[in-house]
Design a protein around this motif. Sequence first.
Motif, PDB file in Angstrom:
ATOM      1  N   TYR A   7      -9.440  -2.796   5.998  1.00 32.32           N
ATOM      2  CA  TYR A   7      -8.635  -2.875   4.783  1.00 32.32           C
ATOM      3  C   TYR A   7      -7.444  -3.806   4.929  1.00 32.32           C
ATOM      4  CZ  TYR A   7     -11.341   0.253   1.974  1.00 32.32           C
ATOM      5  OH  TYR A   7     -12.362   0.779   1.225  1.00 32.32           O
ATOM      6  N   ARG A  54     -12.039   2.286  -4.871  1.00 27.25           N
ATOM      7  CA  ARG A  54     -10.886   1.443  -5.089  1.00 27.25           C
ATOM      8  C   ARG A  54      -9.631   2.280  -5.284  1.00 27.25           C
ATOM      9  NH1 ARG A  54     -12.698  -1.905 -10.127  1.00 27.25           N
ATOM     10  NH2 ARG A  54     -13.328   0.190 -10.713  1.00 27.25           N
ATOM     11  N   TRP A 109       0.850  -1.180   0.000  1.00 27.77           N
ATOM     12  CA  TRP A 109       0.000   0.000   0.000  1.00 27.77           C
ATOM     13  C   TRP A 109       0.890   1.234   0.000  1.00 27.77           C
ATOM     14  CZ3 TRP A 109      -3.966  -0.829   4.511  1.00 27.77           C
ATOM     15  CH2 TRP A 109      -4.642  -2.030   4.295  1.00 27.77           C
ATOM     16  N   LEU A 130     -15.636   1.461   0.701  1.00 34.54           N
ATOM     17  CA  LEU A 130     -16.097   1.489   2.076  1.00 34.54           C
ATOM     18  C   LEU A 130     -17.602   1.728   2.114  1.00 34.54           C
ATOM     19  CD1 LEU A 130     -15.042   1.509   5.074  1.00 34.54           C
ATOM     20  CD2 LEU A 130     -15.141   3.999   4.921  1.00 34.54           C
ATOM     21  N   ILE A 187     -16.878  -3.720   4.221  1.00 34.62           N
ATOM     22  CA  ILE A 187     -16.289  -3.922   2.895  1.00 34.62           C
ATOM     23  C   ILE A 187     -16.871  -5.220   2.367  1.00 34.62           C
ATOM     24  CG2 ILE A 187     -14.211  -4.387   1.558  1.00 34.62           C
ATOM     25  CD1 ILE A 187     -12.651  -2.685   3.491  1.00 34.62           C
ATOM     26  N   HIS A 189      -7.568   5.019   0.233  1.00 32.96           N
ATOM     27  CA  HIS A 189      -8.298   3.994  -0.500  1.00 32.96           C
ATOM     28  C   HIS A 189      -9.555   3.530   0.212  1.00 32.96           C
ATOM     29  CE1 HIS A 189      -5.440   1.005   1.657  1.00 32.96           C
ATOM     30  NE2 HIS A 189      -6.524   1.223   2.393  1.00 32.96           N
ATOM     31  N   SER A 190      -9.917   4.174   1.321  1.00 32.71           N
ATOM     32  CA  SER A 190     -11.085   3.717   2.054  1.00 32.71           C
ATOM     33  C   SER A 190     -12.387   4.173   1.425  1.00 32.71           C
ATOM     34  CB  SER A 190     -11.026   4.195   3.509  1.00 32.71           C
ATOM     35  OG  SER A 190     -11.245   5.577   3.572  1.00 32.71           O
ATOM     36  N   VAL A 216     -10.887  -5.152  -4.257  1.00 38.67           N
ATOM     37  CA  VAL A 216     -11.418  -4.745  -2.965  1.00 38.67           C
ATOM     38  C   VAL A 216     -12.452  -3.636  -3.174  1.00 38.67           C
ATOM     39  CG1 VAL A 216     -10.858  -3.686  -0.733  1.00 38.67           C
ATOM     40  CG2 VAL A 216      -9.334  -5.413  -1.732  1.00 38.67           C
ATOM     41  N   GLU A 222      -8.956   0.943   9.214  1.00 43.61           N
ATOM     42  CA  GLU A 222      -7.653   0.371   8.899  1.00 43.61           C
ATOM     43  C   GLU A 222      -7.678  -1.149   9.032  1.00 43.61           C
ATOM     44  OE1 GLU A 222      -2.962   1.204   9.914  1.00 43.61           O
ATOM     45  OE2 GLU A 222      -4.463   1.500  11.478  1.00 43.61           O
ATOM     46  N   ALA A 270      -9.064  -7.133   4.348  1.00 46.01           N
ATOM     47  CA  ALA A 270      -9.518  -7.285   2.963  1.00 46.01           C
ATOM     48  C   ALA A 270      -8.357  -7.529   2.012  1.00 46.01           C
ATOM     49  CB  ALA A 270     -10.308  -6.049   2.538  1.00 46.01           C
ATOM     50  N   TYR A 271      -7.270  -6.785   2.185  1.00 46.02           N
ATOM     51  CA  TYR A 271      -6.135  -6.964   1.281  1.00 46.02           C
ATOM     52  C   TYR A 271      -5.386  -8.259   1.562  1.00 46.02           C
ATOM     53  CZ  TYR A 271      -6.594  -2.750  -1.414  1.00 46.02           C
ATOM     54  OH  TYR A 271      -7.060  -1.804  -2.295  1.00 46.02           O
TER      55      TYR A 271
END
Length: 278
Positions: A126, A50, A12, A149, A175, A46-47, A146, A123, A129-130
């Motif tokens: 994500y 995408r 990221w 939000l 998400i 990125h919240s 992904v 945080e 998710a990642y």
Amino acid sequence: MTPRILAAPRRWRRHRAAEPTPRGLLVEQPRHGYGSPGFGRAVLDHSIGRPAAEQDRSARYRTGLAQEGSSAVAPYDIKRDLKQLYAPKNTAWSLLDVPEQQFLAVDGSGDPNTAPAYAAAVEALYATAYTLKFAAKQAEGGDFVVGPLEGLWWSEDHAAFTSRDKDAWSWTMLISLPPRVTPEQVDAAKQTAERKKRLPAVSTVRRLTLREGRCAQLVHHGPYDDEAPALAELHDSYLPAHSLRPGGRHHEIYLSDPRRTAPAKLRTVLRQPVEPDA
């Protein structure tokens, strides 16, 4: 003061909380106790929507498949596969049936513009998710984009919204997940994220299944402050005219990054589960 995000996965970019801005208020039916609080700008770049790099990779991948005539499966992209939910065009309220969906979710309460718990929750979402995404890429056809939000908003005290008592707001940040993701994969991703990133809030991430069913929905274009008229129309006019009442928590999907998008061009999906007003 909005907390600064420090730890981030190696792939990221580093992210910083954006300056919060106020939002419009939902005037909800008191009998249900639901409400839509204000929502500040993105906690992470990125919240909201995408990451641009991921969008570019996905677009190049699909273009390459088309040029080569390949039969490979493109990464699952909820904005593409559920366009009616994540890329709506209607700016006036309309009814639709929302299928069952699964999400990563974190529950919390308090002012989303200032509460450290809110920043930590986003945080953690994500990070998990990642981690899921990177693990899924190892399996053929398992990769996915992904999603943006999302948030469910409510308060036990209806007056908390009219008085803007943000400390009394409750929220569940979300998400979306591809249907094929299993509970075991979510648990494994949490364990990996906790081990590698050492984010305490990851332990609060849970898998949530939503069955919203019949909903009223529109896409709002413009500043968050300008949502109030649309929400007032929903509760004062649209629902009574269709013999409906709120049947679930107010749901918002944040499609734009307010740090890179002019306020007039922000896009937010507003959704309200409904039920017959018997």
